[in-house]
Scaffold this active site. Structure first.
Site, PDB file in Angstrom:
ATOM      1  N   LYS A 220     -13.555   1.261   7.119  1.00 20.05           N
ATOM      2  CA  LYS A 220     -12.838   1.400   5.848  1.00 20.05           C
ATOM      3  C   LYS A 220     -13.808   1.504   4.667  1.00 20.05           C
ATOM      4  O   LYS A 220     -15.008   1.320   4.819  1.00 20.05           O
ATOM      5  CB  LYS A 220     -11.873   0.217   5.672  1.00 20.05           C
ATOM      6  CG  LYS A 220     -10.800   0.158   6.757  1.00 20.05           C
ATOM      7  CD  LYS A 220      -9.927   1.389   6.763  1.00 20.05           C
ATOM      8  CE  LYS A 220      -8.759   1.297   7.744  1.00 20.05           C
ATOM      9  NZ  LYS A 220      -9.142   1.463   9.171  1.00 20.05           N
TER      10      LYS A 220
HETATM   11  C1  LIG Z   1      -3.239   3.145   8.475  1.00 27.55           C
HETATM   12  C2  LIG Z   1      -3.732   1.884   9.115  1.00 27.55           C
HETATM   13  N1  LIG Z   1      -2.905   0.858   9.255  1.00 27.55           N
HETATM   14  C3  LIG Z   1      -3.313  -0.303   9.783  1.00 27.55           C
HETATM   15  C4  LIG Z   1      -4.609  -0.493  10.202  1.00 27.55           C
HETATM   16  C5  LIG Z   1      -4.968  -1.796  10.833  1.00 27.55           C
HETATM   17  O1  LIG Z   1      -6.076  -2.395  10.293  1.00 27.55           O
HETATM   18  P1  LIG Z   1      -7.039  -3.309  11.184  1.00 27.55           P
HETATM   19  O2  LIG Z   1      -7.785  -2.406  12.101  1.00 27.55           O
HETATM   20  O3  LIG Z   1      -7.898  -3.991  10.182  1.00 27.55           O
HETATM   21  O4  LIG Z   1      -6.172  -4.269  11.933  1.00 27.55           O
HETATM   22  C6  LIG Z   1      -5.517   0.547  10.062  1.00 27.55           C
HETATM   23  C7  LIG Z   1      -6.946   0.412  10.403  1.00 27.55           C
HETATM   24  O5  LIG Z   1      -7.418   0.495  11.472  1.00 27.55           O
HETATM   25  C8  LIG Z   1      -5.074   1.775   9.519  1.00 27.55           C
HETATM   26  O6  LIG Z   1      -5.901   2.805   9.382  1.00 27.55           O
END
Ligand SMILES: Cc1ncc(COP(=O)(O)O)c(C=O)c1O
Length: 376
Positions: free
Chosen positions: A180
């Site tokens: 990110k």
């Molecule tokens: C659009 C979206 N939603 C949710 C997530 C979930 O985040 P995390 O990987 O930090 O759990 C991500 C990232 O991977 C994402 O890109």
């Protein structure tokens, strides 16, 4: 080999992590508190809590909004599968509304049509950081009395009408995963409306525990184990300090992509470029969509040919409703044609602050050569 993304971790961050490790307090502690306070400043003093993923932040947001069995939550079929999985985790039913082909975000007109008596919330995603129209979204939510859980996992630092995503809106969930725009290795934060929601978030984050006095402890709801470590928070704080520079670099690279593609306009075989937005999006990703009618090979072969030319590409994402789990729940091919088309043909090109200017030209030249190789 040029990766499609890579975190930028400087020596000051590595030194700061060393200090935390030596401090004797490595799980949630002073770094987490400081990170939350800095994020709250960033989001206009709204309450913020950090967690160990941007997935649990969404699930907790849904729980704070009181979503559970029997409820429907409208979301996009084109996202990381976490977006829909968290709805299932709460016992609610995801209801998909197809995407708009230009923005690749959920189509708010289709959201409006998907509202039923059981709808309790909308869970939109700002894919690649391009914000969903917040004005229309909140008009729609108000007119149907719906909560909004913004999956802003990818849109940290994006704007809507000059205001930061997270500084406005209902419940806003952000991811600090390694890919990110700022990272805490793994992690995420939830921006909320008031202290009562923040207290609930703390309970859901750690086993439902409420403490009082010196030794008082009670548990009145089922929580999980979702706290962020101080080591991770320390990385996140160091990233937050560098965020403006990261953002500017991403914007500059995105501009270079558009200039490079413009020079090859006649040789792109119907390639779909992203919306050329330099006002709102944080340029989390630069995603193109292959025109499958003009190519005689599927995306996997295009990716392999790019790799042979020294360029890694990514897929974000296949359509969620076509995964086995979701097919078992009744969805099928043809339900959301726009998401299916983009899911089959989307390609993420390299974009990260550490990229050199020359890299952009290399990527575009490799893609133009690959398209020519596989053109019908
Ligand atoms: C659009 C979206 N939603 C949710 C997530 C979930 O985040 P995390 O990987 O930090 O759990 C991500 C990232 O991977 C994402 O890109």
């Amino acid at each position: 080999m040029l990766p499609f993304t890579r975190p930028t971790i400087d020596e000051a961050t590595i030194a700061a992590v060393g200090e935390v490790l030596r401090s004797g307090w490595i799980t949630s502690g002073p770094q987490v508190k400081a990170f939350e306070a800095e994020l709250s400043d960033y989001f206009g003093q709204r309450p913020v809590r950090v967690f160990n993923s941007g997935t649990c932040t969404m699930e907790i947001a849904l729980r704070i909004a009181g979503i559970g069995a029997g409820d429907e939550v409208i979301t996009t079929p084109l996202s990381w599968v976490a977006t829909a999985n968290v709805i299932l985790e709460t016992g609610a039913r995801p209801v998909f509304a197809d995407i708009d082909l230009a923005t690749r975000n959920i189509d708010l007109e289709k959201v409006e049509r998907a509202v039923t008596k059981a709808t309790r919330a909308v869970l939109p995603v700002d894919l690649s950081g391009l914000p969903v129209d917040r004005t229309r979204l909140y008009q729609l939510a108000a007119s149907h009395h719906l909560r909004v859980v913004e999956d802003a996992a990818q849109s940290f630092g994006s704007l809507w009408q000059g205001r930061l995503i997270g500084s406005i809106g209902d419940l806003v969930s952000i991811s600090f995963h390694a890919n990110k725009n700022i990272t805490s290795i793994e992690g995420g934060c939830l921006v909320m409306n008031d202290d009562a929601e923040a207290r609930l978030a703390e309970q859901y984050r750690l086993q439902g525990v409420v403490r009082s006095g010196r030794d008082g402890m009670d548990v009145d709801l089922v929580g999980g184990k979702y706290n962020l470590t101080d080591v991770a928070a320390c990385v996140g704080r160091a990233q937050l300090k560098q965020f403006r520079a990261f953002r500017e670099r991403r914007l500059a690279l995105a501009r270079m992509y558009f200039e490079a593609f413009a020079a090859y306009r006649q040789r792109l075989y119907g390639l779909g470029l992203p919306v050329a937005d330099f006002e709102n999006t944080n340029w989390h990703m630069f995603q193109v969509v292959l025109n499958e009618a003009q190519l005689r090979a599927p995306r996997a072969e295009i990716m392999a040919a790019m790799e042979a030319r020294g360029i890694m590409t990514g897929v974000h994402y296949p359509a969620i409703h076509l995964f086995t789990l979701y097919r078992r729940l009744g969805w099928k091919e043809g339900d959301f044609p726009n998401a299916e088309y983009v899911g089959r043909n989307t390609l993420t090109l390299p974009l990260f602050p550490g990229m050199k200017d020359d890299d952009v030209g290399r990527v575009v030249e490799a893609l133009v050569a690959t398209l020519a190789e596989f053109a019908r």
